[in-house]
Design a protein around this motif. Structure first.
Motif, PDB file in Angstrom:
ATOM      1  N   TYR A  17       1.184  -1.150  -0.005  1.00 29.03           N
ATOM      2  CA  TYR A  17      -0.286  -0.253   0.203  1.00 29.03           C
ATOM      3  C   TYR A  17       0.769   0.928   0.465  1.00 29.03           C
ATOM      4  O   TYR A  17       0.650   2.323  -0.965  1.00 29.03           O
ATOM      5  CB  TYR A  17      -0.877   0.157   1.407  1.00 29.03           C
ATOM      6  N   LEU A  18       1.780   1.312   0.359  1.00 29.24           N
ATOM      7  CA  LEU A  18       3.059   2.501   0.475  1.00 29.24           C
ATOM      8  C   LEU A  18       3.441   2.673  -0.783  1.00 29.24           C
ATOM      9  O   LEU A  18       3.464   3.912  -0.463  1.00 29.24           O
ATOM     10  CB  LEU A  18       3.546   2.684   1.872  1.00 29.24           C
ATOM     11  N   GLU A  19       3.796   1.844  -0.684  1.00 30.63           N
ATOM     12  CA  GLU A  19       4.718   1.600  -2.397  1.00 30.63           C
ATOM     13  C   GLU A  19       3.847   2.333  -3.440  1.00 30.63           C
ATOM     14  O   GLU A  19       3.927   3.769  -3.985  1.00 30.63           O
ATOM     15  CB  GLU A  19       5.532   0.826  -3.105  1.00 30.63           C
ATOM     16  N   GLN A  20       2.283   1.887  -3.321  1.00 28.50           N
ATOM     17  CA  GLN A  20       1.115   2.481  -3.990  1.00 28.50           C
ATOM     18  C   GLN A  20       1.192   4.003  -4.089  1.00 28.50           C
ATOM     19  O   GLN A  20       0.810   4.628  -4.794  1.00 28.50           O
ATOM     20  CB  GLN A  20      -0.295   1.137  -3.954  1.00 28.50           C
ATOM     21  N   ILE A  21       1.339   4.764  -2.530  1.00 26.75           N
ATOM     22  CA  ILE A  21       0.957   5.603  -2.762  1.00 26.75           C
ATOM     23  C   ILE A  21       1.490   6.986  -3.129  1.00 26.75           C
ATOM     24  O   ILE A  21       2.346   7.918  -3.552  1.00 26.75           O
ATOM     25  CB  ILE A  21       1.075   5.825  -0.203  1.00 26.75           C
ATOM     26  N   GLU A  22       3.045   5.966  -2.791  1.00 28.07           N
ATOM     27  CA  GLU A  22       4.492   6.908  -3.095  1.00 28.07           C
ATOM     28  C   GLU A  22       4.338   6.438  -4.959  1.00 28.07           C
ATOM     29  O   GLU A  22       5.098   7.988  -5.414  1.00 28.07           O
ATOM     30  CB  GLU A  22       5.631   5.833  -2.737  1.00 28.07           C
ATOM     31  N   ARG A  23       3.947   5.749  -5.095  1.00 33.32           N
ATOM     32  CA  ARG A  23       3.670   5.876  -7.136  1.00 33.32           C
ATOM     33  C   ARG A  23       2.405   6.989  -7.634  1.00 33.32           C
ATOM     34  O   ARG A  23       2.745   7.963  -8.517  1.00 33.32           O
ATOM     35  CB  ARG A  23       4.081   4.523  -8.043  1.00 33.32           C
ATOM     36  N   LEU A  93      -5.375  -2.973   4.433  1.00 35.56           N
ATOM     37  CA  LEU A  93      -7.074  -3.996   3.864  1.00 35.56           C
ATOM     38  C   LEU A  93      -8.274  -2.733   4.769  1.00 35.56           C
ATOM     39  O   LEU A  93      -8.936  -2.222   4.001  1.00 35.56           O
ATOM     40  CB  LEU A  93      -7.752  -5.112   4.570  1.00 35.56           C
ATOM     41  N   SER A  94      -7.069  -2.652   5.244  1.00 32.49           N
ATOM     42  CA  SER A  94      -8.342   0.004   5.783  1.00 32.49           C
ATOM     43  C   SER A  94      -7.897   0.656   5.225  1.00 32.49           C
ATOM     44  O   SER A  94      -8.143   1.544   4.470  1.00 32.49           O
ATOM     45  CB  SER A  94      -7.761  -0.164   7.486  1.00 32.49           C
ATOM     46  N   ALA A  95      -6.786   1.105   4.439  1.00 30.85           N
ATOM     47  CA  ALA A  95      -5.871   1.962   3.500  1.00 30.85           C
ATOM     48  C   ALA A  95      -6.649   1.693   2.307  1.00 30.85           C
ATOM     49  O   ALA A  95      -7.338   2.273   1.811  1.00 30.85           O
ATOM     50  CB  ALA A  95      -4.444   1.615   3.463  1.00 30.85           C
ATOM     51  N   TRP A  96      -7.125   1.013   2.323  1.00 27.53           N
ATOM     52  CA  TRP A  96      -7.398   0.482   0.034  1.00 27.53           C
ATOM     53  C   TRP A  96      -8.922   0.426   0.726  1.00 27.53           C
ATOM     54  O   TRP A  96      -9.450   1.238  -0.124  1.00 27.53           O
ATOM     55  CB  TRP A  96      -7.119  -1.072   0.382  1.00 27.53           C
ATOM     56  N   MET A  97      -9.801   0.403   1.378  1.00 32.31           N
ATOM     57  CA  MET A  97     -10.764   0.986   1.899  1.00 32.31           C
ATOM     58  C   MET A  97     -11.603   2.200   2.181  1.00 32.31           C
ATOM     59  O   MET A  97     -12.054   3.101   1.309  1.00 32.31           O
ATOM     60  CB  MET A  97     -11.285   0.262   3.661  1.00 32.31           C
ATOM     61  N   THR A  98      -9.947   3.487   2.473  1.00 34.43           N
ATOM     62  CA  THR A  98     -10.350   4.557   2.239  1.00 34.43           C
ATOM     63  C   THR A  98     -10.289   5.278   0.945  1.00 34.43           C
ATOM     64  O   THR A  98     -11.428   5.920  -0.085  1.00 34.43           O
ATOM     65  CB  THR A  98      -9.153   4.926   2.906  1.00 34.43           C
ATOM     66  N   ILE A  99      -9.289   4.548   0.464  1.00 33.84           N
ATOM     67  CA  ILE A  99      -9.367   5.006  -1.645  1.00 33.84           C
ATOM     68  C   ILE A  99     -10.533   4.130  -2.089  1.00 33.84           C
ATOM     69  O   ILE A  99     -10.845   5.032  -3.278  1.00 33.84           O
ATOM     70  CB  ILE A  99      -7.824   4.189  -1.929  1.00 33.84           C
ATOM     71  N   LYS A 100     -11.012   3.143  -1.906  1.00 35.25           N
ATOM     72  CA  LYS A 100     -12.332   2.381  -2.578  1.00 35.25           C
ATOM     73  C   LYS A 100     -13.174   3.100  -2.090  1.00 35.25           C
ATOM     74  O   LYS A 100     -14.185   3.807  -3.229  1.00 35.25           O
ATOM     75  CB  LYS A 100     -12.393   0.946  -1.934  1.00 35.25           C
ATOM     76  N   THR A 101     -13.270   3.795  -1.095  1.00 32.88           N
ATOM     77  CA  THR A 101     -14.665   4.087  -0.726  1.00 32.88           C
ATOM     78  C   THR A 101     -14.541   5.227  -1.808  1.00 32.88           C
ATOM     79  O   THR A 101     -15.962   5.879  -1.833  1.00 32.88           O
ATOM     80  CB  THR A 101     -15.390   4.398   1.056  1.00 32.88           C
ATOM     81  N   ALA A 102     -13.806   6.606  -1.649  1.00 34.05           N
ATOM     82  CA  ALA A 102     -12.899   7.777  -2.184  1.00 34.05           C
ATOM     83  C   ALA A 102     -13.567   7.372  -3.925  1.00 34.05           C
ATOM     84  O   ALA A 102     -13.965   8.108  -4.522  1.00 34.05           O
ATOM     85  CB  ALA A 102     -12.121   8.057  -1.756  1.00 34.05           C
ATOM     86  N   VAL A 103     -12.937   6.422  -4.541  1.00 38.34           N
ATOM     87  CA  VAL A 103     -12.954   6.368  -5.868  1.00 38.34           C
ATOM     88  C   VAL A 103     -14.655   6.561  -6.282  1.00 38.34           C
ATOM     89  O   VAL A 103     -14.610   6.835  -7.118  1.00 38.34           O
ATOM     90  CB  VAL A 103     -12.459   5.248  -6.644  1.00 38.34           C
ATOM     91  N   LEU A 104     -15.152   5.623  -5.441  1.00 36.68           N
ATOM     92  CA  LEU A 104     -17.051   5.289  -5.512  1.00 36.68           C
ATOM     93  C   LEU A 104     -17.391   6.640  -5.612  1.00 36.68           C
ATOM     94  O   LEU A 104     -18.703   6.266  -5.304  1.00 36.68           O
ATOM     95  CB  LEU A 104     -17.549   4.455  -4.801  1.00 36.68           C
ATOM     96  N   ASN A 105     -17.054   7.097  -4.918  1.00 42.10           N
ATOM     97  CA  ASN A 105     -17.654   8.466  -4.183  1.00 42.10           C
ATOM     98  C   ASN A 105     -18.566   8.712  -3.288  1.00 42.10           C
ATOM     99  O   ASN A 105     -19.561   9.278  -3.065  1.00 42.10           O
ATOM    100  CB  ASN A 105     -18.460   9.722  -5.346  1.00 42.10           C
ATOM    101  N   LEU A 106     -18.090   8.116  -2.470  1.00 41.38           N
ATOM    102  CA  LEU A 106     -19.540   6.969  -0.897  1.00 41.38           C
ATOM    103  C   LEU A 106     -18.980   7.945   0.070  1.00 41.38           C
ATOM    104  O   LEU A 106     -17.468   8.650   0.147  1.00 41.38           O
ATOM    105  CB  LEU A 106     -19.132   5.912  -1.239  1.00 41.38           C
ATOM    106  N   ALA A 322      -9.904  -9.739  -5.205  1.00 41.19           N
ATOM    107  CA  ALA A 322      -8.970  -9.391  -4.500  1.00 41.19           C
ATOM    108  C   ALA A 322      -9.216  -8.041  -3.510  1.00 41.19           C
ATOM    109  O   ALA A 322      -8.511  -7.699  -4.354  1.00 41.19           O
ATOM    110  CB  ALA A 322      -8.289 -10.823  -3.803  1.00 41.19           C
ATOM    111  N   ASN A 323      -9.189  -8.256  -2.646  1.00 42.44           N
ATOM    112  CA  ASN A 323      -7.996  -7.008  -2.644  1.00 42.44           C
ATOM    113  C   ASN A 323      -6.012  -7.023  -1.917  1.00 42.44           C
ATOM    114  O   ASN A 323      -6.004  -8.227  -1.825  1.00 42.44           O
ATOM    115  CB  ASN A 323      -8.240  -6.367  -0.853  1.00 42.44           C
ATOM    116  N   GLY A 324      -5.202  -6.436  -3.141  1.00 39.07           N
ATOM    117  CA  GLY A 324      -4.200  -6.337  -2.659  1.00 39.07           C
ATOM    118  C   GLY A 324      -3.396  -7.585  -3.166  1.00 39.07           C
ATOM    119  O   GLY A 324      -2.407  -8.108  -2.892  1.00 39.07           O
ATOM    120  N   PRO A 325      -3.989  -8.212  -4.634  1.00 45.57           N
ATOM    121  CA  PRO A 325      -3.381  -9.183  -5.011  1.00 45.57           C
ATOM    122  C   PRO A 325      -2.437  -9.906  -5.996  1.00 45.57           C
ATOM    123  O   PRO A 325      -1.677 -10.734  -6.216  1.00 45.57           O
ATOM    124  CB  PRO A 325      -5.095 -10.196  -5.763  1.00 45.57           C
TER     125      PRO A 325
END
Length: 423
Positions: A17-23, A93-106, A322-325
């Motif tokens: 996850y942290l590497e994804q944020i860096e990118r 998993l909690s961090a990916w949920m943060t991104i996920k809900t924002a991408v869907l604009n929930l 899946a999350n983070g496969p």
């Protein structure tokens, strides 16, 4: 040491996850100053979960609830019962949920929970005890306006019902909105169980059309045959795709002419796994990654697509159920090879989207039909994947980076506009 061994020892889900944020950081312009907000969870709770087993002994289990970011609303995320659950995984998993809900604009933030336990080794009574004790330990940080759990690996609607009942007992009245994914007669939503798999199909269908990959006759491999993988497989089969390989915890089956899912469903319900199904041959779990396919759906656990597997994967399209496969290094290889990856933060967001619908219905005590649910889900998923596709073309980046750009912008704008207390 092989690359696979190096990754296994040095790359946990949180590191991914942290590497994804860096990118994604270089794309965030004036919001970069707030990026550290996304690099640490707001709140992480570790709890002891002692229960009396059926044989009278007392056993202790370790439980977690992590709220990664609440800038856009209450936390949202599932609860996982699995023997490999740890803080590193739950944080990611909690961090990916943060991104996920924002991408869907929930209107949610990201959270996740779990207990390190193998639920298959518990009796129904032990499962209920562990759920109720875990709920009591985290009850002060969850609630319909605080943090709303949901099912995940190893949990189901019954578990959500116990959580709702335990939490409600402490409040003195029924609080249906404290969890989603509940049984229908306890305030659950129609369409919730199939929602994640449906989202995988909808996003896959849209992207397949964009890359001119016909679904009719397309060969598909599915890893994981639970609610997500099975529903996605059924929907693709209805579009005349061929499901040629399926892998679950019992083994891997393969049929180059396509697996009969109707027959497999009957077999699976009886045998609790795909191994031994007569309509396909058994192959090794590693050979699953060598099968000639057009579409891969990893719908099991994180960390499945490694550098070695990415180098030999034959798929043109990967749909992350899946999350983070996919490890970041493997992601790079897939991009170099021209493989399109629909990332988890949008691909498997159907579940949290219908969880949002369930929460809204619980808050209003007015419920929609399954047809209405599916129509609303499809509309949001199509809009979200189109937004991600447009951003990808505009920024000349992968769909994953594009999804993170959209999500991070929305989260960090909320953080910026709320300000830092005290100033």
């Amino acid at each position: 040491m092989s690359n696979l061994s190096y990754i296994a020892q040095n790359h946990g889900p949180w590191s991914t996850y942290l590497e994804q944020i860096e990118r994604v950081t270089p794309y965030l312009e004036h919001l970069k100053g707030y990026i550290d907000t996304l690099k640490r969870p707001k709140r992480a709770l570790i709890v002891d979960v002692p229960i009396v087993m059926d044989d009278g002994t007392i056993q202790h289990f370790e439980g977690y609830r992590v709220q990664h970011n609440l800038s856009r609303g209450p936390g949202k995320g599932g609860i996982r019962y699995h023997p490999d659950v740890d803080l590193n995984e739950v944080m990611a998993l909690s961090a990916w949920m943060t991104i996920k809900t924002a991408v869907l604009n929930l209107p949610f933030g990201g959270a996740k929970g779990g207990v390190r336990v193998d639920p298959r080794k518990l009796s129904p009574r032990e499962l209920e005890r562990i759920t109720r004790r875990y709920t009591s330990e985290i009850s002060h940080i969850i609630g319909p306006q605080k943090d709303i759990p949901a099912p995940d690996v190893g949990t189901n609607p019954n578990v959500m019902g116990w959580i709702m009942d335990t939490y409600s007992s402490g409040q003195g009245h029924t609080v249906t909105g404290v969890v989603t994914g509940k049984p229908i007669h306890l305030g659950g939503s129609l369409g919730r169980i199939k929602a994640t798999g449906r989202g995988v199909f909808v996003t896959g269908r849209e992207v397949a059309e964009k890359i001119k990959l016909p679904l009719k006759g397309a060969k598909i491999a599915v890893q994981g045959f639970g609610n997500v993988g099975s529903e996605a497989a059924y929907l693709f089969a209805e579009s005349q795709s061929l499901i040629v390989a399926i892998q679950d915890h019992t083994g891997t089956i393969f049929n180059p002419e396509g697996i009969d899912l109707a027959e497999l469903k009957i077999y699976f319900e009886t045998n609790q796994g795909v191994a031994g199904f007569e309509g396909a041959e058994m192959i090794s779990d590693e050979d699953f990654w060598n099968v000639e396919i057009d579409i891969l759906i990893p719908a099991a656990l994180e960390g499945q697509i490694t550098i070695e597997r990415a180098q030999k994967l034959t798929a043109k399209l990967v749909l992350e159920g899946a999350n983070g496969p996919t490890y970041p290094e493997a992601d790079d290889i897939l991009i170099q090879r021209g493989v399109t990856v629909v990332p988890d933060v949008i691909c498997n967001a159907g579940g949290v989207t219908v969880s949002y619908f369930e929460w809204v219905q619980d808050m209003s005590s007015y419920f929609w039909s399954e047809e209405e649910i599916n129509q609303r889900l499809d509309k949001l998923m199509v809009q979200a994947i189109n937004d991600v596709w447009h951003t990808s073309n505009e920024k000349i980046c992968s769909l994953r980076t594009a999804a993170f750009i959209l999500g991070c912008e929305r989260i960090l704008k909320a953080r910026m506009e709320r300000g830092i207390f005290p100033g």
